[in-house]
Motif scaffolding. Structure first.
Motif, short mmCIF file in Angstrom:
data_model
loop_
_atom_site.label_atom_id
_atom_site.label_comp_id
_atom_site.label_asym_id
_atom_site.label_seq_id
_atom_site.Cartn_x
_atom_site.Cartn_y
_atom_site.Cartn_z
N LEU A 79 1.31 -1.16 0.16
CA LEU A 79 -0.13 -0.24 0.00
C LEU A 79 1.03 1.44 0.27
O LEU A 79 2.32 2.03 0.96
CB LEU A 79 -0.81 0.78 1.29
CG LEU A 79 -2.01 -1.07 1.00
CD1 LEU A 79 -2.30 -1.30 3.35
CD2 LEU A 79 -2.72 -1.33 -0.09
N THR A 80 0.07 2.25 -1.19
CA THR A 80 1.18 3.51 -0.65
C THR A 80 1.01 4.36 0.03
O THR A 80 -0.09 4.62 1.12
CB THR A 80 0.91 3.85 -2.15
OG1 THR A 80 -0.72 4.76 -2.16
CG2 THR A 80 1.03 3.70 -3.12
N VAL A 81 1.08 5.57 0.66
CA VAL A 81 1.01 6.31 1.81
C VAL A 81 -0.43 6.96 1.61
O VAL A 81 -1.19 6.47 2.64
CB VAL A 81 1.85 7.92 1.43
CG1 VAL A 81 1.23 8.53 3.03
CG2 VAL A 81 3.13 7.08 2.08
N ASP A 82 -0.90 7.17 0.56
CA ASP A 82 -2.07 7.57 0.26
C ASP A 82 -3.46 6.34 0.28
O ASP A 82 -4.55 6.53 0.98
CB ASP A 82 -2.23 8.09 -1.31
CG ASP A 82 -1.90 9.93 -0.92
OD1 ASP A 82 -1.92 10.07 -0.41
OD2 ASP A 82 -1.27 9.70 -2.98
N GLU A 83 -2.75 5.28 0.20
CA GLU A 83 -4.09 3.90 0.49
C GLU A 83 -4.26 3.68 1.57
O GLU A 83 -4.76 3.70 1.95
CB GLU A 83 -3.42 3.70 -0.60
CG GLU A 83 -3.37 2.75 -2.09
CD GLU A 83 -2.77 2.18 -2.97
OE1 GLU A 83 -3.05 1.93 -4.28
OE2 GLU A 83 -1.91 1.32 -2.46
N ARG A 84 -3.00 3.70 2.18
CA ARG A 84 -3.00 3.60 3.51
C ARG A 84 -3.82 4.71 4.57
O ARG A 84 -4.43 4.66 5.48
CB ARG A 84 -1.52 3.81 4.80
CG ARG A 84 -0.91 2.49 3.92
CD ARG A 84 0.72 2.84 4.55
NE ARG A 84 1.59 3.70 4.79
CZ ARG A 84 2.18 3.65 4.46
NH1 ARG A 84 2.39 2.96 3.08
NH2 ARG A 84 3.39 4.61 4.10
N ALA A 85 -3.71 5.90 4.38
CA ALA A 85 -4.44 7.16 4.74
C ALA A 85 -6.36 6.62 4.24
O ALA A 85 -6.65 6.97 5.11
CB ALA A 85 -4.16 8.49 3.80
N GLN A 86 -6.24 6.31 2.91
CA GLN A 86 -7.39 6.02 2.75
C GLN A 86 -8.09 5.20 3.67
O GLN A 86 -9.57 5.10 4.26
CB GLN A 86 -8.22 6.18 1.17
CG GLN A 86 -9.32 5.68 0.81
CD GLN A 86 -10.37 6.66 0.84
OE1 GLN A 86 -9.58 7.84 1.09
NE2 GLN A 86 -11.58 6.40 1.31
N LEU A 87 -7.58 4.51 4.04
CA LEU A 87 -8.28 3.13 4.71
C LEU A 87 -7.82 3.22 6.56
O LEU A 87 -9.15 2.82 6.73
CB LEU A 87 -6.92 1.30 4.60
CG LEU A 87 -6.92 0.88 3.64
CD1 LEU A 87 -5.85 -0.31 3.59
CD2 LEU A 87 -8.34 -0.09 3.48
#
Length: 94
Positions: A79-87
């Motif tokens: 997961l990228t930074v943005d994907e983790r933040a979305q989760l």
């Protein structure tokens, strides 16, 4: 910056999963962007990092660590930074 209070105690047993990571021994530049990286270069690097993660036997532990610690940089657990933040946002909203 990562939230260090969320990290477990610094015991070898806590982090030994990292020794089994597919990323072990690879250049960290595969997973962490250089200064001012944007656009196609960033997408290409992240896709390469995710390809490594897709083969990793400890991807779940890595992802869990990154989410718990709120790792602010790099590709962790596929997961990228943005994907983790979305989760994290989705989990808070749900």
């Amino acid at each position: 910056m990562a939230n260090l209070k969320r990290l477990p105690m610094p015991l070898l047993e806590t982090y030994e999963w990292q020794f089994d990571g597919a990323c072990m021994g690879l250049d960290s530049a595969v997973f962490f962007s250089p200064d001012a990286e944007r656009g196609a270069a960033k997408a290409l690097r992240e896709a390469g990092a995710k390809a490594v993660c897709a083969t990793c036997p400890v991807i779940d532990q890595c992802r869990e660590h990154a989410l718990n610690a709120r790792e602010p940089y790099g590709v962790w657990g596929g997961l990228t930074v943005d994907e983790r933040a979305q989760l994290v946002r989705t989990a808070k909203a749900g």
